[in-house]
Motif scaffolding. Structure first.
Motif, PDB file in Angstrom:
ATOM      1  N   ARG A 220     -16.417 -14.516   0.847  1.00 34.00           N
ATOM      2  CA  ARG A 220     -15.647 -15.521   1.338  1.00 34.00           C
ATOM      3  C   ARG A 220     -15.014 -16.232  -0.043  1.00 34.00           C
ATOM      4  O   ARG A 220     -13.545 -16.660  -0.059  1.00 34.00           O
ATOM      5  CB  ARG A 220     -16.331 -16.548   1.959  1.00 34.00           C
ATOM      6  CG  ARG A 220     -16.987 -16.386   3.044  1.00 34.00           C
ATOM      7  CD  ARG A 220     -17.974 -17.180   3.525  1.00 34.00           C
ATOM      8  NE  ARG A 220     -18.853 -16.708   4.680  1.00 34.00           N
ATOM      9  CZ  ARG A 220     -20.101 -17.062   5.412  1.00 34.00           C
ATOM     10  NH1 ARG A 220     -20.637 -18.080   4.704  1.00 34.00           N
ATOM     11  NH2 ARG A 220     -20.474 -16.476   6.171  1.00 34.00           N
ATOM     12  N   ILE A 223     -11.730 -13.873  -0.542  1.00 33.05           N
ATOM     13  CA  ILE A 223     -10.781 -14.176   0.332  1.00 33.05           C
ATOM     14  C   ILE A 223      -9.823 -15.389  -0.078  1.00 33.05           C
ATOM     15  O   ILE A 223      -8.552 -15.538  -0.083  1.00 33.05           O
ATOM     16  CB  ILE A 223     -11.019 -14.111   1.978  1.00 33.05           C
ATOM     17  CG1 ILE A 223      -9.533 -14.162   2.732  1.00 33.05           C
ATOM     18  CG2 ILE A 223     -11.700 -15.536   2.094  1.00 33.05           C
ATOM     19  CD1 ILE A 223      -9.361 -12.802   2.645  1.00 33.05           C
ATOM     20  N   GLU A 267     -18.205 -19.034  12.311  1.00 34.69           N
ATOM     21  CA  GLU A 267     -17.831 -18.188  11.601  1.00 34.69           C
ATOM     22  C   GLU A 267     -17.239 -17.115  12.018  1.00 34.69           C
ATOM     23  O   GLU A 267     -16.103 -16.582  11.570  1.00 34.69           O
ATOM     24  CB  GLU A 267     -19.124 -17.825  10.874  1.00 34.69           C
ATOM     25  CG  GLU A 267     -19.344 -18.903   9.719  1.00 34.69           C
ATOM     26  CD  GLU A 267     -20.554 -19.571  10.502  1.00 34.69           C
ATOM     27  OE1 GLU A 267     -21.110 -20.832   9.820  1.00 34.69           O
ATOM     28  OE2 GLU A 267     -20.790 -19.489  11.761  1.00 34.69           O
ATOM     29  N   ALA A 271     -13.124 -16.428  11.866  1.00 36.32           N
ATOM     30  CA  ALA A 271     -12.752 -14.934  11.436  1.00 36.32           C
ATOM     31  C   ALA A 271     -12.103 -14.007  12.214  1.00 36.32           C
ATOM     32  O   ALA A 271     -10.805 -13.455  11.857  1.00 36.32           O
ATOM     33  CB  ALA A 271     -13.907 -14.147  10.758  1.00 36.32           C
ATOM     34  N   ILE A 290      -4.348 -20.391   5.641  1.00 31.59           N
ATOM     35  CA  ILE A 290      -5.902 -20.397   5.204  1.00 31.59           C
ATOM     36  C   ILE A 290      -6.015 -21.304   4.226  1.00 31.59           C
ATOM     37  O   ILE A 290      -7.225 -22.174   4.257  1.00 31.59           O
ATOM     38  CB  ILE A 290      -6.150 -18.897   4.585  1.00 31.59           C
ATOM     39  CG1 ILE A 290      -6.172 -17.845   5.850  1.00 31.59           C
ATOM     40  CG2 ILE A 290      -7.666 -18.856   3.932  1.00 31.59           C
ATOM     41  CD1 ILE A 290      -6.511 -16.443   5.274  1.00 31.59           C
ATOM     42  N   TRP A 295      -9.374 -23.597   5.195  1.00 34.79           N
ATOM     43  CA  TRP A 295     -10.549 -23.911   4.405  1.00 34.79           C
ATOM     44  C   TRP A 295     -10.690 -25.554   4.226  1.00 34.79           C
ATOM     45  O   TRP A 295     -11.774 -26.064   3.996  1.00 34.79           O
ATOM     46  CB  TRP A 295     -10.186 -23.397   2.690  1.00 34.79           C
ATOM     47  CG  TRP A 295     -10.342 -22.095   2.736  1.00 34.79           C
ATOM     48  CD1 TRP A 295      -9.575 -21.220   2.672  1.00 34.79           C
ATOM     49  CD2 TRP A 295     -11.658 -21.475   2.647  1.00 34.79           C
ATOM     50  NE1 TRP A 295     -10.059 -19.818   2.530  1.00 34.79           N
ATOM     51  CE2 TRP A 295     -11.559 -20.184   2.682  1.00 34.79           C
ATOM     52  CE3 TRP A 295     -13.060 -21.942   2.971  1.00 34.79           C
ATOM     53  CZ2 TRP A 295     -12.595 -19.138   2.719  1.00 34.79           C
ATOM     54  CZ3 TRP A 295     -14.153 -21.011   2.773  1.00 34.79           C
ATOM     55  CH2 TRP A 295     -13.716 -19.799   2.787  1.00 34.79           C
ATOM     56  N   PHE A 304     -18.739 -21.635   7.065  1.00 32.98           N
ATOM     57  CA  PHE A 304     -18.596 -20.793   6.013  1.00 32.98           C
ATOM     58  C   PHE A 304     -19.059 -21.214   4.769  1.00 32.98           C
ATOM     59  O   PHE A 304     -19.319 -20.829   3.616  1.00 32.98           O
ATOM     60  CB  PHE A 304     -17.001 -20.304   5.564  1.00 32.98           C
ATOM     61  CG  PHE A 304     -16.499 -19.421   6.664  1.00 32.98           C
ATOM     62  CD1 PHE A 304     -17.116 -18.440   7.017  1.00 32.98           C
ATOM     63  CD2 PHE A 304     -15.165 -20.118   7.216  1.00 32.98           C
ATOM     64  CE1 PHE A 304     -16.285 -17.661   7.876  1.00 32.98           C
ATOM     65  CE2 PHE A 304     -14.536 -19.021   8.311  1.00 32.98           C
ATOM     66  CZ  PHE A 304     -15.115 -18.011   8.517  1.00 32.98           C
ATOM     67  N   SER A 322     -18.617 -11.709  10.726  1.00 30.63           N
ATOM     68  CA  SER A 322     -17.410 -12.267  10.407  1.00 30.63           C
ATOM     69  C   SER A 322     -17.205 -11.838   8.659  1.00 30.63           C
ATOM     70  O   SER A 322     -15.874 -11.947   8.470  1.00 30.63           O
ATOM     71  CB  SER A 322     -18.130 -13.783  10.064  1.00 30.63           C
ATOM     72  OG  SER A 322     -18.741 -13.965   9.232  1.00 30.63           O
ATOM     73  N   SER A 323     -18.158 -11.571   7.982  1.00 34.88           N
ATOM     74  CA  SER A 323     -17.799 -11.021   6.719  1.00 34.88           C
ATOM     75  C   SER A 323     -17.188  -9.694   6.716  1.00 34.88           C
ATOM     76  O   SER A 323     -16.193  -9.342   5.704  1.00 34.88           O
ATOM     77  CB  SER A 323     -19.162 -10.876   5.539  1.00 34.88           C
ATOM     78  OG  SER A 323     -19.753 -12.161   5.565  1.00 34.88           O
ATOM     79  N   ILE A 326     -13.556 -10.492   7.458  1.00 34.94           N
ATOM     80  CA  ILE A 326     -12.984 -10.970   6.482  1.00 34.94           C
ATOM     81  C   ILE A 326     -12.627 -10.090   5.202  1.00 34.94           C
ATOM     82  O   ILE A 326     -11.306 -10.025   4.662  1.00 34.94           O
ATOM     83  CB  ILE A 326     -13.806 -12.101   5.640  1.00 34.94           C
ATOM     84  CG1 ILE A 326     -14.054 -13.265   6.419  1.00 34.94           C
ATOM     85  CG2 ILE A 326     -13.516 -12.458   4.285  1.00 34.94           C
ATOM     86  CD1 ILE A 326     -14.830 -14.314   5.820  1.00 34.94           C
ATOM     87  N   LEU A 329      -9.573  -8.607   6.917  1.00 34.45           N
ATOM     88  CA  LEU A 329      -8.406  -9.475   6.535  1.00 34.45           C
ATOM     89  C   LEU A 329      -7.951  -9.413   5.073  1.00 34.45           C
ATOM     90  O   LEU A 329      -6.469  -9.244   5.044  1.00 34.45           O
ATOM     91  CB  LEU A 329      -9.019 -10.815   6.609  1.00 34.45           C
ATOM     92  CG  LEU A 329      -7.936 -12.039   6.603  1.00 34.45           C
ATOM     93  CD1 LEU A 329      -6.690 -12.031   7.494  1.00 34.45           C
ATOM     94  CD2 LEU A 329      -8.469 -13.343   6.599  1.00 34.45           C
TER      95      LEU A 329
END
Length: 492
Positions: A220, A223, A267, A271, A290, A295, A304, A322-323, A326, A329
């Motif tokens: 996280r 990203i 999460e 995501a 984002i 955030w 997160f 979710s990771s 990411i 992403l």
């Protein structure tokens, strides 16, 4: 202080011509341009940089006080101010690296009184752990930034189609979880060596569960680095700002849903939403949303930020998925940013080439002999007097009869060979007579359709000089005394 922050003189750029320079591209990255600007106005950039990371750190501390603070093992690997070190080393020239180093020291000291950092002040073991954590965050942050900047030019030299900025972006994303795990394991070993495994688990929270969460936390943090660099490299344009504004009500519904009902697996859901959003929107819009929406919502809600319930297998699985999302992403944003940079370089190249053609009286055209039309650019319109798009008969009417017959003969027998011939445009009202060198080649698409592409070059002066030279040679050899071209021959 003023002397240290005064701009240093920059050496003149290399005067040697490079291929990228000719094609309207630039070998210098956008991040390198930021470094040069920071070197020219260090006080301004230092203030803006410091205020941003101070607000970022205070917001994180507020989140920890709003929710149950995690153990120090989670909070310090990496520290919330770690990104200030990395970005400072990326955006400031190397001789000014002491600026982000000093800022990180201040941010680290600012967080020590908070509940999640209290173990660093508890006893000798905690103080030793705090000193090692501080040193590891600073050292690994500088090393990650240095390696990203050092390796990027080498990778670009082997793969010229890749932007140096995108290489740095990807390197920082990959380094974030590696640094997080390295700091966590180093701290764990130190506590075990000084106080034993039981103290490491009970007092500081080191264990398998914390290590897994640190890995997710590093992804996280990666990203965050990606979207911040995207905003530095490619800020949103005016049209994209409207896209951001249009998106705000949708994310407002997500906030309302979390407030009123609570998301089951926030999460994973968030995501998934951001990955789908990045597919539809430009990278600058995704990065801005984002940073400006997702955030702040994560800090407010704890999504997160807080470790999830490790006793639930469903929560563990959703955090892992979710990771993974990411990571996808980040790859998607980097790939689309790379495409935008290449398109920007291509557009710059085409614009400069157009200016060169205009200055050199060189026009470009595309001709379809089967459909019977021709399309020409502005320079070719000025040379021929024809409109941008016209049929072949109208275009040929601007030439003399001999040029029309030669051009028609070639177009009636299209071949794969290149062609070059000289055409003459007779004098017309407000238009002088011109000799045009036309060079073109044929291209056949998969369906067998033939198109001609080529250039028109004004060779009137060269053609006149050639005719004068032929006449002069004929006079010297006694082969003739007339001037068949009707050219005014000056005394030689």
């Amino acid at each position: 202080m003023q002397t240290l922050l005064s701009p240093r003189p920059t050496p003149p750029p290399d005067a040697a011509l490079q291929e990228d320079w000719f094609f309207g591209q630039t070998t210098e990255s956008f991040l390198a341009q930021w470094q040069r600007r920071a070197e020219q106005q260090p006080r301004l950039y230092l203030w803006v940089f410091s205020i941003f990371w101070l607000v970022w750190t205070l917001a994180y501390m507020a989140t920890m006080h709003r929710h149950e603070p995690p153990m120090v093992a989670v909070h310090a690997a990496p520290h919330i101010g770690y990104s200030a070190i990395v970005f400072g080393a990326i955006l400031f020239p190397r001789q000014n690296w002491w600026l982000p180093m000093g800022l990180f020291a201040g941010l680290f000291a600012l967080t020590l009184p908070s509940a999640e950092m209290q173990p660093f002040l508890r006893d000798g073991t905690g103080m030793t752990l705090g000193a090692v954590t501080f040193a590891l965050n600073m050292a690994l942050g500088l090393i990650a930034a240095y390696l990203a900047q050092h390796l990027a030019p080498r990778i670009v030299a082997r793969h010229p189609d890749v932007s140096q900025d995108v290489v740095i972006l990807c390197a920082l994303f990959l380094s974030a979880p590696l640094v997080a795990v390295a700091i966590h394991l180093s701290e764990w070993l130190i506590v075990v060596a000084l106080s034993g495994q039981e103290a490491a688990l009970s007092l500081y929270g080191y264990g398998a569960e914390s290590a897994v969460h640190v890995l997710h936390r590093g992804i996280r943090a990666g990203i965050v680095a990606v979207v911040l660099l995207v905003i530095f490299i490619r800020p949103p344009k005016r049209r994209e700002v409207r896209l951001i504004a249009i998106s705000l009500p949708f994310f407002g519904l997500l906030v309302l849903a979390q407030t009123r009902f609570g998301l089951i697996f926030p999460e994973l859901q968030l995501a998934t939403v951001m990955l789908a959003y990045a597919v539809l929107m430009p990278p600058a819009v995704t990065a801005a949303v984002i940073m400006g929406v997702v955030w702040p919502f994560a800090f407010w809600s704890g999504i997160f930020v807080q470790p999830i319930d490790s006793a639930s297998s469903e929560h563990v699985l959703t955090e892992a998925v979710s990771s993974v999302l990411i990571v996808l992403l980040a790859l998607l944003i980097a790939n689309r940013l790379q495409s935008e940079i290449r398109n920007r370089q291509r557009d710059s190249h085409m614009l400069r080439m157009k200016r060169v053609r205009d200055l050199a009286d060189v026009g470009r055209f595309t001709l379809d002999p089967q459909a019977g039309w021709i399309s020409i650019d502005g320079a070719a319109q000025r040379l021929t007097g024809a409109p941008a798009t016209s049929d072949l008969d109208s275009f040929a009417s601007h030439l003399d009869e001999d040029s029309q017959s030669r051009l028609t003969a070639i177009l009636m027998r299209p071949s794969e060979h290149n062609h070059a011939l000289t055409l003459h445009r007779p004098e017309r009202m407000h238009l002088p007579a011109l000799d045009l060198r036309i060079s073109f080649w044929s291209d056949t698409d998969p369906f067998g359709h033939v198109l001609f592409h080529g250039y028109l070059v004004n060779v009137t002066e060269e053609y006149a000089r050639e005719a004068k030279l032929r006449f002069a040679l004929a006079q010297l050899t006694g082969q003739g005394s007339s001037n068949p071209q009707g050219i005014d021959i000056p005394d030689l």
